[in-house]
Motif scaffolding. Structure first.
Motif, PDB file in Angstrom:
ATOM      1  N   THR A  63       5.084   7.651  12.272  1.00 42.12           N
ATOM      2  CA  THR A  63       5.826   8.698  11.695  1.00 42.12           C
ATOM      3  C   THR A  63       5.032   9.656  10.548  1.00 42.12           C
ATOM      4  O   THR A  63       4.520   8.824   9.822  1.00 42.12           O
ATOM      5  N   VAL A  64       4.760  10.826  10.934  1.00 42.29           N
ATOM      6  CA  VAL A  64       4.250  11.674   9.757  1.00 42.29           C
ATOM      7  C   VAL A  64       5.396  12.131   8.855  1.00 42.29           C
ATOM      8  O   VAL A  64       6.349  13.108   9.304  1.00 42.29           O
ATOM      9  N   LEU A  65       5.451  11.737   7.669  1.00 41.40           N
ATOM     10  CA  LEU A  65       6.359  12.041   6.615  1.00 41.40           C
ATOM     11  C   LEU A  65       5.959  13.383   6.234  1.00 41.40           C
ATOM     12  O   LEU A  65       7.160  14.087   5.751  1.00 41.40           O
ATOM     13  N   ALA A  66       4.747  13.758   5.916  1.00 45.60           N
ATOM     14  CA  ALA A  66       4.462  14.954   5.227  1.00 45.60           C
ATOM     15  C   ALA A  66       3.161  15.527   5.600  1.00 45.60           C
ATOM     16  O   ALA A  66       2.214  14.502   5.760  1.00 45.60           O
ATOM     17  N   THR A  67       2.641  16.664   5.489  1.00 51.30           N
ATOM     18  CA  THR A  67       1.453  17.054   5.461  1.00 51.30           C
ATOM     19  C   THR A  67       1.143  17.787   4.332  1.00 51.30           C
ATOM     20  O   THR A  67       1.974  18.785   3.932  1.00 51.30           O
ATOM     21  N   ASN A  77       7.814  15.958 -11.416  1.00 52.72           N
ATOM     22  CA  ASN A  77       8.645  17.130 -10.816  1.00 52.72           C
ATOM     23  C   ASN A  77       7.933  17.167  -9.311  1.00 52.72           C
ATOM     24  O   ASN A  77       8.788  17.495  -8.576  1.00 52.72           O
ATOM     25  N   LYS A  78       6.564  16.826  -9.315  1.00 54.82           N
ATOM     26  CA  LYS A  78       6.065  17.114  -7.807  1.00 54.82           C
ATOM     27  C   LYS A  78       6.428  15.963  -6.942  1.00 54.82           C
ATOM     28  O   LYS A  78       6.705  16.018  -5.967  1.00 54.82           O
ATOM     29  N   SER A  79       6.558  14.714  -7.592  1.00 58.71           N
ATOM     30  CA  SER A  79       7.059  13.397  -6.797  1.00 58.71           C
ATOM     31  C   SER A  79       8.560  13.629  -6.507  1.00 58.71           C
ATOM     32  O   SER A  79       8.751  13.401  -5.312  1.00 58.71           O
ATOM     33  N   ILE A  80       9.506  14.448  -7.211  1.00 56.58           N
ATOM     34  CA  ILE A  80      10.706  14.881  -6.860  1.00 56.58           C
ATOM     35  C   ILE A  80      10.691  15.838  -5.706  1.00 56.58           C
ATOM     36  O   ILE A  80      11.511  15.409  -4.682  1.00 56.58           O
ATOM     37  N   GLU A  81       9.877  16.747  -5.462  1.00 52.06           N
ATOM     38  CA  GLU A  81       9.778  17.511  -4.400  1.00 52.06           C
ATOM     39  C   GLU A  81       9.180  16.907  -3.243  1.00 52.06           C
ATOM     40  O   GLU A  81       9.733  17.175  -2.155  1.00 52.06           O
ATOM     41  N   HIS A  82       8.293  15.820  -3.351  1.00 52.86           N
ATOM     42  CA  HIS A  82       7.520  15.128  -2.119  1.00 52.86           C
ATOM     43  C   HIS A  82       8.844  14.350  -1.580  1.00 52.86           C
ATOM     44  O   HIS A  82       9.366  14.408  -0.304  1.00 52.86           O
ATOM     45  N   ILE A  83       9.783  13.808  -2.522  1.00 47.32           N
ATOM     46  CA  ILE A  83      10.968  12.974  -1.921  1.00 47.32           C
ATOM     47  C   ILE A  83      11.790  13.605  -1.493  1.00 47.32           C
ATOM     48  O   ILE A  83      12.400  13.426  -0.263  1.00 47.32           O
ATOM     49  N   SER A 101      11.297  16.524   0.193  1.00 47.41           N
ATOM     50  CA  SER A 101      10.884  17.268   1.536  1.00 47.41           C
ATOM     51  C   SER A 101      11.027  15.988   2.635  1.00 47.41           C
ATOM     52  O   SER A 101      11.128  16.432   3.538  1.00 47.41           O
ATOM     53  N   MET A 102      10.639  14.974   2.195  1.00 47.85           N
ATOM     54  CA  MET A 102      10.571  13.624   2.945  1.00 47.85           C
ATOM     55  C   MET A 102      11.963  13.176   3.377  1.00 47.85           C
ATOM     56  O   MET A 102      12.048  12.969   4.592  1.00 47.85           O
TER      57      MET A 102
END
Length: 146
Positions: free
Chosen positions: A68-72, A130-136, A138-139
């Motif tokens: 599974t691709v979680l993000a690019t 903040n960036k980690s929250i954005e990643h979570i 989007s995933m």
């Protein structure tokens, strides 16, 4: 490496020239070829990377039928921060999809900045949070659409 390179990365936009001068000796530019696998799931890491150019995929179960691709991720995004900050094994595998250069930082380097310059460390950790929250977020969206 010059401070202008660091300043050009949005992640460092909140740092003053003086703060960039403290951080600069700890930053390392690294290059990776397309197809390289970095930060395999369930391994420990002492590095965090900010992408300057190129792209990576964040994967679960790489090479398996249920891959599974979680993000690019691309320019000015980063990876490795969750394992970097928590000390826990990586939660996903990173695969380079386009030749890539990164600005990387080690746990000991950031820890030493934190001990000597806590205000700088606080700014950096806020950015990571903040960036980690954005990643979570989007995933979570990506997983809910499957």
């Amino acid at each position: 490496m010059s401070q202008s390179i660091l300043k050009s990365i949005p992640f460092f936009s909140e740092l003053t020239e003086k703060e960039l001068a403290v951080f600069e000796p700890h930053a390392r530019v690294k290059f990776f070829r397309a197809g390289a696998v970095l930060g395999e799931e369930e391994t420990l890491s002492l590095q965090c990377h900010i992408i300057q150019s190129g792209k990576v995929e964040v994967l679960k179960n790489p090479g398996e039928a249920n891959e599974t691709v979680l993000a690019t991720l691309g320019e000015n995004e980063f990876f490795g921060e969750m394992a970097f900050l928590s000390g826990a094994p990586r939660s996903a595998t990173i695969r380079v999809t386009e030749d890539m250069s990164t600005m990387s930082f080690s746990v000991p380097a950031v820890d030493s900045i934190g001990h000597e310059h806590p205000a700088i460390a606080l700014k950096i950790y806020r950015q990571w949070l903040n960036k980690s929250i954005e990643h979570i977020r989007s995933m979570n969206v990506a997983l809910s659409e499957q």
